[in-house]
Design a protein around this motif. Structure first.
Motif, PDB file in Angstrom:
ATOM      1  N   SER A 204      10.451  12.210  29.629  1.00  0.00           N
ATOM      2  CA  SER A 204      10.259  12.570  31.038  1.00  0.00           C
ATOM      3  C   SER A 204      11.565  12.367  31.788  1.00  0.00           C
ATOM      4  O   SER A 204      12.370  11.515  31.421  1.00  0.00           O
ATOM      5  N   VAL A 205      11.735  13.135  32.828  1.00  0.00           N
ATOM      6  CA  VAL A 205      12.870  12.925  33.717  1.00  0.00           C
ATOM      7  C   VAL A 205      12.316  12.280  34.973  1.00  0.00           C
ATOM      8  O   VAL A 205      11.478  12.862  35.651  1.00  0.00           O
ATOM      9  N   VAL A 206      12.746  11.058  35.246  1.00  0.00           N
ATOM     10  CA  VAL A 206      12.118  10.282  36.308  1.00  0.00           C
ATOM     11  C   VAL A 206      13.089  10.068  37.460  1.00  0.00           C
ATOM     12  O   VAL A 206      14.213   9.611  37.252  1.00  0.00           O
ATOM     13  N   MET A 207      12.645  10.399  38.635  1.00  0.00           N
ATOM     14  CA  MET A 207      13.477  10.149  39.809  1.00  0.00           C
ATOM     15  C   MET A 207      13.207   8.733  40.299  1.00  0.00           C
ATOM     16  O   MET A 207      12.058   8.301  40.378  1.00  0.00           O
ATOM     17  N   ILE A 208      14.253   7.993  40.609  1.00  0.00           N
ATOM     18  CA  ILE A 208      14.111   6.635  41.129  1.00  0.00           C
ATOM     19  C   ILE A 208      14.614   6.642  42.558  1.00  0.00           C
ATOM     20  O   ILE A 208      15.775   6.934  42.812  1.00  0.00           O
TER      21      ILE A 208
END
Lengths: 990, 249
Positions: A200-204
């Motif tokens: 997954s590509v997770v935005m923080i």
């Protein structure tokens, strides 16, 4: 006929999709507003850099030498609770601003995509954080990849009309995340139809609005806090998130304000220009945490800043702007010891109730001060006081300290409850730091590293966060690391890039046998000279060796041979950069932190006996009256005949039966050195003293066994004299060749005011006079400062005089006028450091300059630029000082350890006197410690303090007079402080 | 402030998104001013230059009419529009401008077949409408086009472009130091660069100007890239001229 129109070209471009432009408005320093238009070329060949992706490899860019950068992001990124298939993180700007320490943890957060948008924002907000982030992207193990989303056609975002820049950047981040996750999905699909593991590509992000919008758009998004909570070692990691951001929300409801607001930058600048405000560096007194001082150009004497209200959230070391207070508030500097530990002992870290900034107890402590001063005649000499109105630059660093036991609510180790505790920094001048932690129980009794994040108006103490624990208090490892961190000494092992610069032969490297070898070019063969080295016992990095022989004309040839480090360390390679950053080797009691890798320092460069080594030689012809006829500099090859320790050499010289050439050569050196020394003393060189002790340690465990004061032998000064002579000769030569860029060392004469107090003390107590008009006068008057009954008195005065001196500094010749080059302490017109290139970077630079001055090699460009050299000087000055401090702190720690469990009575001398205590110096152990009145008896005895005569009359059952310079018997014990669990040397009067 | 040139090494992308060997967008027109003998308008990125050529004609001064007995004189005038830079500034004839004028006039004196026009003057007037780097190169390219438009005989195109070295002079060798082609204004301020002009397809250098300090070993790469760039610019300018020719054939 086609006519020209300025607008047409733009109209034609509108169809072009790969060109965009960025228009922004900026204001210059002078207040002008500029509109900047920049082109942006959008492209599709910016790779995603994931090892999962095959299509991006084809489009990866090549540089001029046709090399392709390897892909960074792992094909099997680590997973977490929420993302079992692994994740690529895309942090928003605020995540980096609050959690940089977290991102820097090795092996914690990997496979991070740094967006260009974010990078630019970080740079705008904080340059230091930007540099740390860039360092992270260069760290291969961390796998941080900078993705230039603004240049990629698919992820480029145009700012809409009316959209704020923040919203636009948030949108750009979301768009990039969206593109990335689709891209990775496609990449995995293209790889194999079966694979299910799609990272997954997770935005923080901590921005609520951004998170909400992201969820609406179906993007995986978390706050830094939530994300880290899902990791296995969450507790430790969570403490490292900066407190600055969170706190704002928590505390916004009550607006209790403790401090006055800081002025705006422009207001301060105007004030400074107009002369109504003053700018300088804020320093806190080590004896009184409520008293700060600041030196500003407008006043001779430092301005005092009293109390926490006036220091207005400035921390020692900050660059601040102050306003001078009206004359009726001027005060004399404090004569009282005030320690934060004792005054604010009971403050609660969590409570922020309506207490005033200056707590009642602090106020009382100050009040007594004021009363005393007002009661006094004009003799008390009130000093101008000032108030901090704003801070130009914070100089916060990471602080080492321990957790205050009293501030911990529940110290059970299993408790995972978050609490706010105080961190008491080792450095007494730094206020306590409030820290939020879930591991308070475990951190108790440990050395802890923390940083300050913010100091808001509504908080009495600065707020910070935990960085890491160094280990048990008082354990050797933790304490050593603590003092290295505290003095900013780079102690990590040398990275591979540095070690790669070493010669491939390793320890087998030898001076080439064939004289045709390029290494021999321009080198003199001095192997037949009877050279020897004299160093402290056990020395392995031998920088220097000497020889002397009689010439046919009756004069002597004397040679100083210095290790040719510049042969091995070429300018600007990784090793040189590392060395220039380290600046110097740091000597601790049980450890040496090298500037250069071991292989060079202790073997290849070191002028070991019986082997051939490259050297840089200075050869003089000297008459028997020690007048110099000529000096000659050359690169050479030497073979040292013997490496002596000081004592060994002394014995050999004194032994009349030894009549070989080598010993006679040493006798010649001794004879000449004595004459040189006399000449130097006649010219007004100072003989200063500093308390030096040597720790005897057990060889295996390096536990301290005994403390001894250092002995001075004639051979010590033999070596010293010739090193000074070499340094002076080289300084002259370098300056002649490079009048703008020679790297020199100067020692400014101390301003008269520095000696005022000491002079007055001597006058009052001993009827002696200290003349300070020149170094000669000072040297002479120091010689007269003797007490026939007390031989140590002279040394004591010398120690105190040393503290009044300016510190010597490296500088670049072009920055000062020639008369300013003078070295006050050595009474030399010009001076540099040349003789210890293994352990000092300045010497290495001097070697390079000298090599160029004698046309041995070309001068590297970095040594031609004044700006570069000034940077180098600035750094090595700081490093040099820090190294000294760290060395001293290490000795102090070991003295403490050696005294552990002992109870000794020794002679001491009163060095400084306060109204409620005194500082006593014990020469036997080189320790200097405070004795407070309350240590003498309980309850604290009354005392009468006479500031003019420097006496303290203690009443009550103790009933005795203490005077400055008095010799006292003190009892030395060590004591465990209850609040801190820390062992301290404790002195009491006997 | 956005990123500076040090970020090049991160992803081999320049400040405006180009790679090291890419030119900016070039847009050129000729015969833009009907009243002039020859004219051109050239954009290299955001650098915009308008050029008019008068002559070969009788010189203005009465005493000395035109050039020497056997060849024409080339005069160059460069004017900056007040709005061409970031800040509005009046620019009198400063040294920098006169140096550019001199460079251009010597370059064209040797290039043009001036012996065909004794006793006459060829005047090149350049108007800088917008500045964003590679100014001298743009001026040369615009002049070449205008001279072609004016029908002044010459041996080949004189084309120019700039090249830089991506890291500053004293940084280490380990850092990537690619030569960069065709600089914009921001890059010119931060990097050492040179301007090179060559004669058409040949690699004969006719103008070479460098005002910043750079390591000797970097120059070769910069020059090679610059000459390569000149060749590509020649193709583009040639296309403009030919396109114009076709339209009015």
């Amino acid at each position: 006929m086609e006519y020209f129109s300025l607008k047409r070209s733009n109209a034609a471009d509108r169809g072009q999709t790969n060109l965009s432009s960025k228009v922004y408005v900026r204001s210059t320093k002078s207040g002008k507003v500029q509109k900047i238009v920049r082109e942006l070329y959008l492209r599709q060949d910016i790779p995603c850099s994931s090892n999962l992706c095959k299509s991006c490899i084809e489009i990866a860019p090549t540089d001029y030498s046709k090399k392709v950068a390897p892909f960074i992001l792992s094909d099997t990124p680590a997973g977490s609770k929420n993302f079992p298939h692994g994740q690529y993180l895309v942090p928003d700007t605020n995540a980096f601003l609050t959690g940089m320490d977290l991102f820097e943890v090795e092996n914690a957060l990997q496979d991070v995509i740094v967006l260009q948008t974010v990078l630019e924002e970080v740079k705008n907000r904080s340059l230091p954080l930007y540099h740390r982030l860039i360092a992270l992207t260069k760290n291969e193990g961390k796998r941080f990849y900078v993705f230039f989303n603004e240049f990629r056609q698919e992820t480029h975002v145009v700012r809409d009309a009316g959209e704020t820049i923040n919203d636009r950047n948030d949108r750009a981040v979301r768009k990039a995340v969206q593109w990335y996750s689709q891209h990775i999905k496609d990449a995995v699909a293209a790889r194999s139809k079966l694979s299910k593991r799609v990272p997954s590509v997770v935005m923080i992000s901590d921005d609520r609005d951004n998170l909400r919008k992201a969820r609406l758009e179906g993007i995986a998004a978390h706050t830094l806090f939530d994300f880290v909570s899902g990791l296995s070692n969450a507790d430790e990691l969570l403490d490292m998130i900066s407190a600055a951001e969170e706190k704002r929300e928590v505390r916004s409801k009550k607006a209790e304000v403790f401090y006055s607001e800081h002025f705006t930058l422009s207001k301060m600048m105007t004030g400074v220009k107009a002369g109504t405000l003053h700018q300088g560096i804020f320093n806190v007194s080590p004896y009184n945490y409520l008293e700060g001082s600041i030196h500003v150009p407008a006043f001779d004497k430092s301005l005092l800043i009293l109390g926490r209200e006036n220091s207005n959230r400035a921390v020692s070391g900050d660059v601040v702007v102050v306003e001078v207070l009206p004359q009726d508030q001027w005060k004399a500097p404090s004569t009282k010891i005030i320690e934060e530990e004792t005054v604010t002992k009971n403050d609660n870290a969590e409570a922020e109730d309506g207490e005033n900034v200056v707590s009642e107890r602090e106020r009382r402590a100050l009040q007594e001060e004021v009363k005393r001063i007002h009661g006094q005649s004009a003799e008390g000499k009130p000093q101008p006081t000032a108030r901090v109105v704003g801070i130009i630059k914070r100089n916060w660093r990471q602080y080492v300290g321990h957790i205050d036991r009293d501030s911990v609510r529940s110290s059970s180790k299993s408790s995972r409850q978050q609490q706010i505790v105080f961190l008491v920094p080792m450095d007494k001048r730094i206020p306590k730091i409030r820290i939020r932690t879930r591991q308070a129980g475990e951190l108790l009794g440990q050395r802890v590293l923390a940083t300050i994040d913010a100091w808001e108006r509504d908080s009495r103490f600065p707020v910070g966060h935990f960085v890491r624990s160094l280990g048990e208090l008082e354990s050797k490892g933790a304490e050593t690391e603590a003092l290295l961190l505290e003095w900013d000494v780079q102690y990590k092992p040398f990275p591979k890039t540095v070690l790669d610069c070493l010669p491939v032969e390793g320890h087998d490297w030898k001076v080439p046998t064939s004289m045709d070898d390029p290494g021999w070019r321009g080198r003199k063969d001095l192997r037949d000279l009877l050279v020897c080295s004299i160093d402290p016992p056990g020395c392995v990095d031998i920088d220097d060796a000497l020889h002397a022989r009689k010439l046919p004309n009756g004069n002597f040839e004397v040679g100083v041979h210095i290790a040719d480090v510049s042969h091995f360390v070429k300018p600007n390679n990784a090793m040189d950069k590392e060395a220039s950053q380290r600046g110097t080797t740091v000597y601790l009691v049980d450890k040496r932190i090298d500037m250069l890798p071991m292989l060079l320092g202790t073997d290849l460069c070191s002028l070991k006996p019986y082997v051939e080594r490259y050297a840089f030689s200075v050869l003089w012809e000297i008459t028997s009256d020690a007048d110099i006829v000529s000096a000659h500099f050359t690169k050479s090859v030497i073979r040292s005949r013997e490496a002596f320790a000081y004592e060994q050499a002394q014995i050999r010289i004194d032994d009349k039966s030894q009549q070989d050439d080598l010993t006679n050569g040493m006798r010649t050196l001794m004879m000449l050195s004595k004459k040189l020394r006399q000449k130097r003393m006649d010219a007004g060189a100072l003989n200063l003293a500093s308390p030096e002790v040597k720790i005897q340690t057990e060889s295996e465990t390096s536990d301290p066994v005994d403390v001894q004061t250092k002995k001075q032998l004639d051979t010590n000064s033999l070596v010293e004299e010739f090193m000074l002579l070499a340094n002076i000769s080289v300084a002259g030569k370098n300056y002649e060749a490079f009048p703008q860029t020679a790297l020199l060392r100067r020692h400014a004469p101390p301003p008269k005011t520095n000696f005022e107090e000491l002079d007055n003390q001597l006058k009052v107590k001993k009827g002696l006079e200290l003349r300070t008009d020149s170094s000669k006068a000072l040297a002479d008057s120091l010689d007269t400062c003797v007490d026939p009954n007390e031989p140590f008195f002279n040394t004591l005065v010398r120690i105190m005089a040393t503290r009044c001196m300016m510190s010597a500094e490296y500088f670049c010749a072009g920055t000062q006028a020639y008369p300013e080059f003078r070295h006050y302490g050595l009474a030399s017109e010009i001076y540099t450091h040349f003789t210890s290139p293994i352990r000092r970077y300045a010497d290495l630079e001097a070697h390079r300059q000298l090599a160029a001055a004698i046309d041995y090699e070309q001068l590297d460009s970095s040594l031609q630029s004044r700006g570069k050299l000034e940077g180098v000087c600035k750094n090595i000055n700081v490093r040099h000082r820090n190294a000294q401090m760290a060395g001293r702190a290490s000795i102090e720690y070991y003295v403490g350890q050696a005294l552990k469990g002992k109870d000794i009575t020794e002679d001491g001398f009163v060095m400084k006197i306060f109204s409620n205590g005194m500082v006593v110096f014990v020469p036997r152990f080189g320790i200097e410690s405070l004795i407070r009145l309350r240590d003498l008896a309980t309850p604290e005895p009354e005392a009468e303090f006479d500031a003019e005569n420097y006496t303290l009359k203690v009443k009550g059952e103790v009933n005795r007079n203490v005077e400055l310079f008095e010799k006292v018997k003190v009892r030395i014990t060590d004591e465990m402080e209850e609040s801190t669990g820390k062992r301290k040397v404790k002195l009491t009067l006997v | 402030m956005p990123l500076d040139t040090s970020s090049y090494s991160l992803a081999l992308l320049r400040l405006d998104g180009r790679r090291w060997n890419e030119l900016r967008r070039i847009h050129a027109q000729i015969s833009t001013q009907a009243a002039a003998d020859g004219s051109s308008y050239l954009e290299m990125g955001n650098t915009k230059v308008l050029c008019t050529v008068t002559g070969p004609a009788e010189g203005r001064q009465t005493g000395q009419r035109g050039g020497k007995d056997n060849e024409a004189k080339v005069e160059v005038e460069i004017g900056f529009a007040g709005f061409s830079g970031v800040e509005r500034r009046k620019r009198r004839n400063d040294k920098r401008t006169s140096e550019m004028q001199h460079t251009l006039s010597t370059a064209y004196s040797t290039l043009l077949l001036t012996h065909l026009y004794p006793h006459s003057t060829i005047t090149i007037r350049l108007h800088i409408l917008s500045q964003d780097g590679s100014l001298l190169a743009s001026c040369i390219n615009a002049s070449t086009l205008a001279l072609i438009d004016a029908g002044v005989p010459m041996t080949d195109y004189l084309v120019a472009c700039t090249a830089a070295s991506s890291s500053t002079s004293s940084e280490s060798e380990s850092e990537i130091s690619d030569p960069l082609l065709d600089l914009n204004g921001l890059e010119e301020q931060e990097l050492p660069f040179l301007t090179v002009a060559t004669l058409g397809k040949s690699e004969r250098v006719s103008v070479l100007l460098m005002e910043s300090r750079v390591r000797m070993e970097r120059v070769e790469g910069m020059l090679a890239v610059g000459i390569e760039g000149c060749k590509r610019i020649r193709e583009i300018l040639d296309g403009v001229v030919k396109g114009y020719g076709k339209r009015y054939a």
